[in-house]
Design an enzyme around this catalytic site. Sequence first.
Site, PDB file in Angstrom:
ATOM      1  CB  CYS A 177      -1.789   7.325   2.505  1.00  0.00           C
ATOM      2  SG  CYS A 177      -2.941   6.432   3.532  1.00  0.00           S
ATOM      3  CD  GLU A 199      -2.775  -1.423   0.313  1.00  0.00           C
ATOM      4  OE1 GLU A 199      -3.042  -0.456  -0.424  1.00  0.00           O
ATOM      5  OE2 GLU A 199      -3.287  -2.542   0.181  1.00  0.00           O
TER       6      GLU A 199
HETATM    7  N1  LIG Z   1      -1.749   3.413   0.797  1.00  0.00           N
HETATM    8  C1  LIG Z   1      -1.828   3.378   2.105  1.00  0.00           C
HETATM    9  O1  LIG Z   1      -2.690   2.717   2.696  1.00  0.00           O
HETATM   10  C2  LIG Z   1      -0.838   4.157   2.931  1.00  0.00           C
HETATM   11  C3  LIG Z   1      -1.066   4.306   4.302  1.00  0.00           C
HETATM   12  C4  LIG Z   1      -0.145   5.035   5.072  1.00  0.00           C
HETATM   13  C5  LIG Z   1       0.971   5.582   4.481  1.00  0.00           C
HETATM   14  N2  LIG Z   1       1.162   5.438   3.147  1.00  0.00           N
HETATM   15  C6  LIG Z   1       2.313   6.061   2.506  1.00  0.00           C
HETATM   16  O2  LIG Z   1       3.458   5.923   3.344  1.00  0.00           O
HETATM   17  C7  LIG Z   1       4.350   7.017   3.152  1.00  0.00           C
HETATM   18  C8  LIG Z   1       4.721   7.620   4.497  1.00  0.00           C
HETATM   19  O3  LIG Z   1       5.280   6.653   5.322  1.00  0.00           O
HETATM   20  P1  LIG Z   1       6.861   6.479   5.551  1.00  0.00           P
HETATM   21  O4  LIG Z   1       7.517   7.809   5.464  1.00  0.00           O
HETATM   22  O5  LIG Z   1       7.024   5.680   6.795  1.00  0.00           O
HETATM   23  O6  LIG Z   1       7.253   5.602   4.276  1.00  0.00           O
HETATM   24  P2  LIG Z   1       8.641   4.902   3.940  1.00  0.00           P
HETATM   25  O7  LIG Z   1       8.462   4.214   2.628  1.00  0.00           O
HETATM   26  O8  LIG Z   1       9.781   5.845   4.081  1.00  0.00           O
HETATM   27  O9  LIG Z   1       8.855   3.811   5.105  1.00  0.00           O
HETATM   28  C9  LIG Z   1       7.912   2.798   5.348  1.00  0.00           C
HETATM   29  C10 LIG Z   1       8.612   1.618   6.005  1.00  0.00           C
HETATM   30  O10 LIG Z   1       9.515   1.017   5.060  1.00  0.00           O
HETATM   31  C11 LIG Z   1      10.788   0.866   5.668  1.00  0.00           C
HETATM   32  N3  LIG Z   1      11.811   0.891   4.610  1.00  0.00           N
HETATM   33  C12 LIG Z   1      12.492   1.969   4.122  1.00  0.00           C
HETATM   34  N4  LIG Z   1      13.330   1.575   3.136  1.00  0.00           N
HETATM   35  C13 LIG Z   1      13.170   0.233   2.995  1.00  0.00           C
HETATM   36  C14 LIG Z   1      13.731  -0.746   2.118  1.00  0.00           C
HETATM   37  N5  LIG Z   1      14.630  -0.427   1.198  1.00  0.00           N
HETATM   38  N6  LIG Z   1      13.303  -2.026   2.230  1.00  0.00           N
HETATM   39  C15 LIG Z   1      12.378  -2.364   3.142  1.00  0.00           C
HETATM   40  N7  LIG Z   1      11.817  -1.486   4.005  1.00  0.00           N
HETATM   41  C16 LIG Z   1      12.200  -0.195   3.927  1.00  0.00           C
HETATM   42  C17 LIG Z   1      10.866   2.009   6.656  1.00  0.00           C
HETATM   43  O11 LIG Z   1      11.883   1.792   7.617  1.00  0.00           O
HETATM   44  C18 LIG Z   1       9.449   2.001   7.218  1.00  0.00           C
HETATM   45  O12 LIG Z   1       9.315   1.009   8.201  1.00  0.00           O
HETATM   46  C19 LIG Z   1       3.596   7.988   2.252  1.00  0.00           C
HETATM   47  O13 LIG Z   1       4.049   7.817   0.931  1.00  0.00           O
HETATM   48  C20 LIG Z   1       2.141   7.539   2.381  1.00  0.00           C
HETATM   49  O14 LIG Z   1       1.312   7.873   1.299  1.00  0.00           O
HETATM   50  C21 LIG Z   1       0.294   4.733   2.368  1.00  0.00           C
END
Ligand SMILES: NC(=O)c1ccc[n+]([C@@H]2O[C@H](COP(=O)([O-])OP(=O)(O)OC[C@H]3O[C@@H](n4cnc5c(N)ncnc54)[C@H](O)[C@@H]3O)[C@@H](O)[C@H]2O)c1
Length: 521
Positions: free
Chosen positions: A318, A284
Amino acid sequence: MTDLPTFVNEPIGELRRATVRDELTRGMAKLERRLPIKVPVQIGDGERYGEELTSTDPGDPDRVVALSAKATAAEVDEAVRTAQAGFRKWSATPAAKRAEILVKAAAWMRERRAELAALEVRECGKPWGEADADVCEAIDFLEFYARGAVALDRGKALFQVPGERNEMHYAPRGVVAVIAPWNFPIAIPMGMTAAGLATGNAVVLKPAEQSPACGWIVVRALREAGVPPEAIALLPGEGETGAALVDHPGVHTIAFTGSGPVGLQIIRAAAEPGAHHLKRVVAEMGGKNCVIVDSDADLDDAVPGIVQSAFIYAGQKCSAASRVLVHDAIADALLERIAGAVDVLVVGQADTFGIDVPPVIEQDAQARVERYRKIARDTGRIAAEATDGLPNHGWFVAPTVAADLPPDSPVLNEEIFGPLLAVERVPSIDAAMDRVEQLDFALTGGLFCRNPHTVERVVRRTPVGNLYVNRPITGAMVGRQPFGGNRLSGTGTKAGGPDYLLHFVEPRVVTENTVRHGLVI
Ligand SMILES: NC(=O)c1ccc[n+]([C@@H]2O[C@H](COP(=O)([O-])OP(=O)(O)OC[C@H]3O[C@@H](n4cnc5c(N)ncnc54)[C@H](O)[C@@H]3O)[C@@H](O)[C@H]2O)c1
């Protein structure tokens, strides 16, 4: 166990009532006595404390909320191996018993609701109303998936002929790696984790680096309720911990919520050879959510609906509104009213009842939104910005409305994830839909209009996962608005929906010839 009663959403607290506010304030007092919270790596019965990760209050970065251990590569490996062993025990637990444990975890959270909301206020700068709603959503996920998993366990009826018995059932896949964001710091990791556990998988949870203490709550609730420690591990850490989990050959399913670039990287990495199975990715991701306003829209509905959707939790949902596409005929009136509403938004600390816009999560986020504000100022026009009373300590950004931007502006096309809303004029609803069509994202969308034929046209053409008509575009409720996006916004798996659990299981069919040819004695 007896059958569970029909699912209902956990009622969200009514903050206009003094008793509700008092309860939350008591929750904060209780929490503050325990700060900073020490968060361990938890694998099976083992716990390792450390101080390699620090989470701070976005409204007062000097206040340390949690000191957390950071999982090493060796601990990632140990967690997955332990989960593989835990999977054998947990998957053999009857679905009804697993459901009973999830419902107990919901009760554990209900009892501590005020303190858990307070933790979100402190660790993620979530205002009280949003923080309480997030805890309620986590409870909803537990209750909803508990019921869904019991129903799924019954399997599906198949066509039967004489002399043959056909059965289809759904088996858990193995180890689920849950990788979560910080913006719904308890609900989202709990949702993905509860779905994995309800269906009989073991789970290794990697919470966001910004919210390790909220992640720990998820694991505590589940373990306190009776999930065996080997079936649920906690690996606090940064991106590299998530990447190591994704790469591990012992992981079967990856449930990820976060940004688009990280989601795509995970999907690519999950396809690398090395495991004995195809890793399934539930992803997501981000959005660029547009609200279309037709010439016949009721602006008394549209203005508060748009302002709430764009600025609640500082635009860090999001689902938040990021672009408004308004019909020329009412564009001036709408922009003037939105600007008036934004001018008077109250920016302040998340723990203050009655504020409209809290800080953003961290310094990088503040710098990112400021970059987009500068682009908007340099290449278009700032129609409103609420700078009065902006605290100068903490990661605050002035809520901003931009207009007159060029069509290829990054402000119109990239996810900003902050309190910046762009308003554009369009000659028709078809032109608005053309612009929505051009985006890579398709998460949420909104429409304000009075003509049912227009509603039908937009519904038919919109690619978004969740379209809201004549109402705000945030606040999806479990079971009522299954949530998730299409295109580069996600794999279309719909958290909180009737089909979500199917992504955590594999179907198996057994066919038996029931015509006996003699007796074996
Ligand atoms: N579509 C949805 O339901 C939904 C819901 C909430 C947030 N979001 C999205 O999430 C984002 C905000 O959240 P964020 O800043 O925590 O996102 P992010 O992608 O920076 O991080 C999300 C998670 O992924 C981990 N991560 C980072 N790099 C990684 C890698 N290379 N491999 C595996 N894991 C890794 C992070 O440590 C964290 O736990 C926004 O883009 C928002 O739109 C989407």
